[in-house]
Design a protein around this motif. Structure first.
Motif, PDB file in Angstrom:
ATOM      1  N   THR A  61       0.848  -1.190   0.000  1.00  0.00           N
ATOM      2  CA  THR A  61       0.000   0.000   0.000  1.00  0.00           C
ATOM      3  C   THR A  61       0.882   1.238   0.000  1.00  0.00           C
ATOM      4  O   THR A  61       1.818   1.350   0.787  1.00  0.00           O
ATOM      5  CB  THR A  61      -0.911   0.032   1.248  1.00  0.00           C
ATOM      6  N   ALA A  77      -8.759  11.692  -4.849  1.00  0.00           N
ATOM      7  CA  ALA A  77      -9.639  11.034  -3.887  1.00  0.00           C
ATOM      8  C   ALA A  77     -11.013  10.761  -4.473  1.00  0.00           C
ATOM      9  O   ALA A  77     -11.842  10.103  -3.856  1.00  0.00           O
ATOM     10  CB  ALA A  77      -9.763  11.888  -2.629  1.00  0.00           C
ATOM     11  N   ASP A  78     -11.232  11.237  -5.672  1.00  0.00           N
ATOM     12  CA  ASP A  78     -12.554  11.134  -6.308  1.00  0.00           C
ATOM     13  C   ASP A  78     -12.807   9.764  -6.919  1.00  0.00           C
ATOM     14  O   ASP A  78     -13.781   9.591  -7.649  1.00  0.00           O
ATOM     15  CB  ASP A  78     -12.672  12.195  -7.416  1.00  0.00           C
ATOM     16  N   GLY A  79     -11.922   8.825  -6.671  1.00  0.00           N
ATOM     17  CA  GLY A  79     -12.114   7.493  -7.241  1.00  0.00           C
ATOM     18  C   GLY A  79     -11.747   7.432  -8.709  1.00  0.00           C
ATOM     19  O   GLY A  79     -12.212   6.575  -9.445  1.00  0.00           O
ATOM     20  N   ARG A 113      -6.585   3.315  -8.660  1.00  0.00           N
ATOM     21  CA  ARG A 113      -7.517   4.291  -8.101  1.00  0.00           C
ATOM     22  C   ARG A 113      -7.217   4.407  -6.619  1.00  0.00           C
ATOM     23  O   ARG A 113      -7.278   3.416  -5.886  1.00  0.00           O
ATOM     24  CB  ARG A 113      -8.944   3.819  -8.296  1.00  0.00           C
ATOM     25  N   THR A 115      -7.869   5.433  -2.770  1.00  0.00           N
ATOM     26  CA  THR A 115      -9.065   5.559  -1.936  1.00  0.00           C
ATOM     27  C   THR A 115      -8.752   6.494  -0.784  1.00  0.00           C
ATOM     28  O   THR A 115      -7.643   6.499  -0.243  1.00  0.00           O
ATOM     29  CB  THR A 115      -9.509   4.190  -1.382  1.00  0.00           C
ATOM     30  N   THR A 118     -10.735   6.971   5.535  1.00  0.00           N
ATOM     31  CA  THR A 118     -11.666   7.699   6.401  1.00  0.00           C
ATOM     32  C   THR A 118     -11.614   7.193   7.848  1.00  0.00           C
ATOM     33  O   THR A 118     -11.882   7.949   8.765  1.00  0.00           O
ATOM     34  CB  THR A 118     -13.114   7.570   5.881  1.00  0.00           C
ATOM     35  N   LEU A 156      -4.566   9.296   1.390  1.00  0.00           N
ATOM     36  CA  LEU A 156      -5.027   8.418   0.327  1.00  0.00           C
ATOM     37  C   LEU A 156      -4.221   7.127   0.346  1.00  0.00           C
ATOM     38  O   LEU A 156      -3.022   7.151   0.653  1.00  0.00           O
ATOM     39  CB  LEU A 156      -4.845   9.082  -1.042  1.00  0.00           C
ATOM     40  N   ASP A 159      -3.194   0.956  -3.899  1.00  0.00           N
ATOM     41  CA  ASP A 159      -2.692  -0.405  -3.924  1.00  0.00           C
ATOM     42  C   ASP A 159      -1.603  -0.553  -4.992  1.00  0.00           C
ATOM     43  O   ASP A 159      -1.713   0.009  -6.076  1.00  0.00           O
ATOM     44  CB  ASP A 159      -3.863  -1.350  -4.230  1.00  0.00           C
TER      45      ASP A 159
END
Lengths: 219, 219
Positions: A61, A77-79, A113, A115, A118, A156, A159
């Motif tokens: 990660t 962060a918007d995917g 992408r 993530t 949170t 963020l 992977d």
């Protein structure tokens, strides 16, 4: 945990200079661990945006962080797809011909992408990884983030599944007919990043000792 | 030739850390001249791709080059938007809190559409600029490109109209309440790139002197 080797997709498969592509995952880890700054690429309004940012790696990660207001972080962060590049420059390669001049380097490209983290515990973990990459030893030395600071920081996670590593080492690769005939000097001028003498903040008492984790780094 | 100052468009206007934004064109030139590798971002099939590449600056033109087959160069030559970032890392900033840890750096971002240089004279000029940036003195020392090499090299020109520069210098900016209360060491660990001892190619006669343009750089 065993992860597959690199380059499972088309876009992460190295097309040029295949002989310089590394396919083992440890090569990827080594490059990411050797760099200090990464370049984060995102698409904003159809155009590419490339900005430098800090990062840290834990296993497979990659953590990135920044202000919750930063444009590149918000976009990432918007995917949406991101691309992270970490390049370590190792040398300037002087060849007998201008054409074969080159650089020695180690470069990692990660696609994916990201993530937004949170969960507070994972966020703290990510910040620890980031801090220890930038400034090893600081997590156990400086004041840890409080609730307000945690809220103001976007972390963020990316992977490392889709990645490629390219490495160039060694001397110039000249044309046969230039060797012994062209009088130009050929060789490598090594390049490396070094840490200088620590410069203490003027707001602390004069003579405050530089702690080991900083001093050792300065060499 | 007088060019306007930086940041004429929305995407090249620095949103975060405005106090670190530089608006004079000479600051842009300085950062570009100080770096050795740039990060070129393009959009390929809707996803960002960020790769390191060599570059050189002549006035307000940035030249990039690479193999005519390189994916990023091909994409960039297609008349699409590109983003080029050059970042020079100057230090790791140790603050009293983890939150205020930072980096000292100089970073330039250039947006625009690169154009493929097709005129042979301009292509040669671009290659000279690129070579002299990577290896000052090599253009007058090594064998110059022949017709075949020239054809195999793609040179792109990018105008420096739309660009932004961000610079962080100085010590940590800590919270007032941490100063004198948090016992963590605060200061800057300088970072710089240095050249090592030249490593001659083993195919040239032993004892071949290292020419001045290489020797001087090693310091």
């Amino acid at each position: 945990m065993t992860r597959p080797d690199l380059s499972p997709t088309d876009r992460s498969t190295i097309k040029r200079g295949k002989n310089r592509a590394m396919t083992d995952r440890s090569a990827l880890h080594d490059v990411l661990d050797a760099g200090l700054v990464c370049h984060l690429g995102v698409v904003v309004d159809g155009s590419p945006l490339v900005l430098p940012t800090g990062y840290g790696r834990d296993g497979d990660t990659l953590y990135l962080h920044g202000s919750t207001g930063a444009r590149s972080l918000r976009a990432a962060a918007d995917g949406v797809d991101v691309c992270v590049n970490v390049t370590v420059l190792d040398g300037v390669v002087y060849a007998r011909s201008v054409f074969h001049h080159s650089m020695n380097y180690r470069s990692a490209v990660v696609h994916g992408r990201a993530t937004l983290v949170t969960d507070d515990d994972e966020k703290l973990h990510g910040l620890r990884v980031l801090t220890e990459h930038l400034a090893p030893g600081s997590w156990g030395h400086a004041r840890l983030p409080n609730r307000k600071e945690l809220a103001a920081t976007a972390v963020l996670a990316l992977d490392l599944t889709e990645a490629a590593v390219k490495v160039r080492t060694g001397g110039p690769v000249d044309d046969e007919e230039d060797i012994g005939t062209v009088p130009a000097w050929a060789g490598v001028l090594p390049v490396r990043q070094v840490f200088g003498e620590p410069e203490p903040c003027h707001l602390q008492p004069e003579g405050t000792p530089v702690p080991g984790h900083v001093r050792r780094r300065a060499g």
